[in-house]
Design an enzyme around this catalytic site. Structure first.
Site, PDB file in Angstrom:
ATOM      1  N   GLU A 188      36.597  52.869  34.220  1.00 43.56           N
ATOM      2  CA  GLU A 188      37.792  52.811  35.073  1.00 43.56           C
ATOM      3  C   GLU A 188      37.921  54.073  35.911  1.00 43.56           C
ATOM      4  O   GLU A 188      37.738  55.182  35.413  1.00 43.56           O
ATOM      5  CB  GLU A 188      39.028  52.645  34.183  1.00 43.56           C
ATOM      6  N   GLY A 198      49.163  37.873  39.529  1.00 42.73           N
ATOM      7  CA  GLY A 198      49.678  39.203  39.252  1.00 42.73           C
ATOM      8  C   GLY A 198      49.240  39.794  37.927  1.00 42.73           C
ATOM      9  O   GLY A 198      49.691  40.872  37.556  1.00 42.73           O
ATOM     10  N   GLY A 251      46.230  40.786  37.263  1.00 45.71           N
ATOM     11  CA  GLY A 251      45.115  41.703  37.450  1.00 45.71           C
ATOM     12  C   GLY A 251      43.781  41.143  37.007  1.00 45.71           C
ATOM     13  O   GLY A 251      42.862  41.877  36.671  1.00 45.71           O
ATOM     14  N   LEU A 252      43.666  39.807  37.005  1.00 51.02           N
ATOM     15  CA  LEU A 252      42.433  39.151  36.559  1.00 51.02           C
ATOM     16  C   LEU A 252      41.690  38.503  37.722  1.00 51.02           C
ATOM     17  O   LEU A 252      40.844  37.637  37.530  1.00 51.02           O
ATOM     18  CB  LEU A 252      42.768  38.105  35.482  1.00 51.02           C
ATOM     19  N   SER A 253      42.041  38.898  38.930  1.00 53.15           N
ATOM     20  CA  SER A 253      41.271  38.545  40.140  1.00 53.15           C
ATOM     21  C   SER A 253      41.397  37.092  40.562  1.00 53.15           C
ATOM     22  O   SER A 253      40.414  36.421  40.835  1.00 53.15           O
ATOM     23  CB  SER A 253      39.796  38.908  39.958  1.00 53.15           C
ATOM     24  N   SER A 308      42.636  36.161  43.434  1.00 51.71           N
ATOM     25  CA  SER A 308      42.255  36.082  44.853  1.00 51.71           C
ATOM     26  C   SER A 308      40.739  36.072  45.007  1.00 51.71           C
ATOM     27  O   SER A 308      40.191  35.286  45.783  1.00 51.71           O
ATOM     28  CB  SER A 308      42.866  37.244  45.647  1.00 51.71           C
ATOM     29  N   GLU A 348      38.777  39.533  52.262  1.00 54.81           N
ATOM     30  CA  GLU A 348      40.009  40.115  51.731  1.00 54.81           C
ATOM     31  C   GLU A 348      40.373  41.383  52.484  1.00 54.81           C
ATOM     32  O   GLU A 348      41.545  41.618  52.795  1.00 54.81           O
ATOM     33  CB  GLU A 348      39.848  40.399  50.239  1.00 54.81           C
ATOM     34  N   ASP A 405      35.555  43.009  41.868  1.00 52.77           N
ATOM     35  CA  ASP A 405      36.158  41.726  41.514  1.00 52.77           C
ATOM     36  C   ASP A 405      35.295  40.558  41.983  1.00 52.77           C
ATOM     37  O   ASP A 405      34.925  39.675  41.215  1.00 52.77           O
ATOM     38  CB  ASP A 405      37.554  41.607  42.133  1.00 52.77           C
ATOM     39  N   TYR A 439      46.583  56.650  43.287  1.00 53.61           N
ATOM     40  CA  TYR A 439      45.163  56.394  43.561  1.00 53.61           C
ATOM     41  C   TYR A 439      44.660  57.385  44.612  1.00 53.61           C
ATOM     42  O   TYR A 439      43.621  58.035  44.428  1.00 53.61           O
ATOM     43  CB  TYR A 439      44.985  54.958  44.051  1.00 53.61           C
TER      44      TYR A 439
END
Length: 392
Positions: free
Chosen positions: A35, A124, A126-128, A130, A162, A174, A224
């Site tokens: 990460e 939402g 966070g498991l992709s 999109s 994206e 992703d 970030y």
């Protein structure tokens, strides 16, 4: 969802019969370890999940492309020549962006299509979701058009869709994991070069349990950027003594030990230490998984979270509580935050006999300590994007 079920849903929505309908699937993904080191030249270790996005497709003769979903009420019907001219600001922009990128690469749609999506990835979380929509759209339309469907290229064009059309500045991980995942394997990926290899990840009696904190991630963008600038400054100082170093993650822990005296603040030392040690943990994880040593892998997951909490400082109370409670459950080999931080999800490796207790007890303790309701998703490692054949 099984192929037959999806065909029936498609027919009820789009009419006609199952003749000419083809069904495709792309998974969600989770990053197992590695990460905040992708932008520091390090490796990530994502895996595809067993649930994702299913897409039923059929050609139509009127030159229009229709978009519909079982999950969201918004639908659209757009002439092929009008695709990409105007954004809808709806979920449809993700597949439209893919069609725009396909056209840039020489694949123009030769006919209209009905595109009907069914998503099993919680929005939402966070498991992709999109990336899953993008990748399944690209793979399906290339297949329908009779064009080669190179999965690395699909990942790249989906990311471009994206970034450029939807306007979300995501990295490649992703889309790459969604496109190139494989059952019982994780992917060791260098995001800059797209150098990758499949790593055996046979979980056996263990399951991945993904815990969604449901904490809104308000600090992600600013922190970030702050972390990136801190890493850039640490690299600049180290390069004064070792100009051959291009990225922090190129440093082994031993070499970093020789150079870290160049770092003139505790903050820079903490950030760089996380990067160097996290990259080493990813490589140790590959060795542990190759030896089918899930206990060692779980220990590395734990160390990863502790480093993200203490050295990189991108965790938060909610993530820490969920991880602490997860580690109390007998049968949990490892638990860590996954993703950008300041909210989002944890990933834990839990024995199947302990999963029910895990969900109940971690959920109850999390609510008591934070006031928030956590959501939990239990799964194994699934396949990358593919066409569904037969009954399945």
């Amino acid at each position: 969802m099984k192929k037959k079920e999806m065909e029936q849903l498609f027919i009820s929505k789009c009419g006609g019969n199952a003749e000419g309908v083809r069904v495709f699937n792309a998974p969600g993904r989770v990053n197992l370890i590695g990460e905040h080191i992708d932008y520091n030249g390090g490796y990530v270790l994502p895996a595809a999940l067993e649930f994702g996005t299913t897409l039923a497709v059929r050609k139509r003769e009127d030159g229009k492309v229709s978009f519909a979903s079982t999950n969201l009420p918004y639908t659209a019907e757009i002439p092929v020549e009008e695709l990409g001219k105007e954004k809808t600001e709806e979920w449809v922009d993700y597949p439209v962006g893919v069609i725009v990128e396909l056209a840039k690469r020489g694949t123009n749609l030769s006919s209209g299509y009905d595109l009907f999506y069914h998503g099993e990835i919680p929005n939402g979380a966070g498991l992709s979701s999109s990336a899953s929509i993008e990748v399944v759209t690209a793979f399906a339309l290339l297949s329908m058009e009779g064009k080669p469907a190179d999965k690395v290229e699909i990942a790249v064009l989906s990311q471009k869709a994206e970034n450029l059309y939807v306007g979300v500045n995501s990295g490649i991980m992703d889309q790459f994991a969604v496109a190139n995942g494989a059952i019982d394997h994780a992917i060791l990926l260098m995001c800059d070069t797209l150098e990758y290899k499949h790593v055996p990840f046979k979980t056996g009696a263990y399951k991945l349990v993904i815990g969604n904190t449901n904490k809104r991630r308000g600090l992600v963008d600013s922190k970030y950027n702050e972390r990136r600038s801190e890493c850039d400054e640490a690299l600049r100082l180290i390069r004064e003594k070792a100009p051959e170093i291009e990225f922090l993650a190129q440093l082994t822990p031993e070499r970093f030990g020789e150079l870290k005296g160049k770092l003139n603040s505790e903050v820079l030392l903490k950030r760089a230490t996380h990067v160097v040690e996290e990259n080493a943990r990813v490589l140790k994880s590959v060795d542990a998984l190759a030896a089918n040593d899930l206990a060692a892998f779980g220990s590395l997951m734990n160390a990863s979270h502790d480093s993200l909490r203490d050295l990189y400082e991108v965790s938060c109370l909610e993530l820490d509580v969920m991880v602490e409670e997860a580690r109390k459950i007998e049968g949990t080999l490892g638990s860590r935050m996954t993703g950008a931080g300041f909210g989002g999800c944890t990933v834990s490796l839990v024995h199947e006999d302990s999963v029910e207790r895990f969900v109940q007890e971690v959920g109850a303790a999390y609510k008591e300590r934070t006031g928030l309701e956590g959501d939990f998703y239990v799964c194994g490692v699934g396949d990358g994007v593919h066409e569904m054949k037969g009954e399945n």
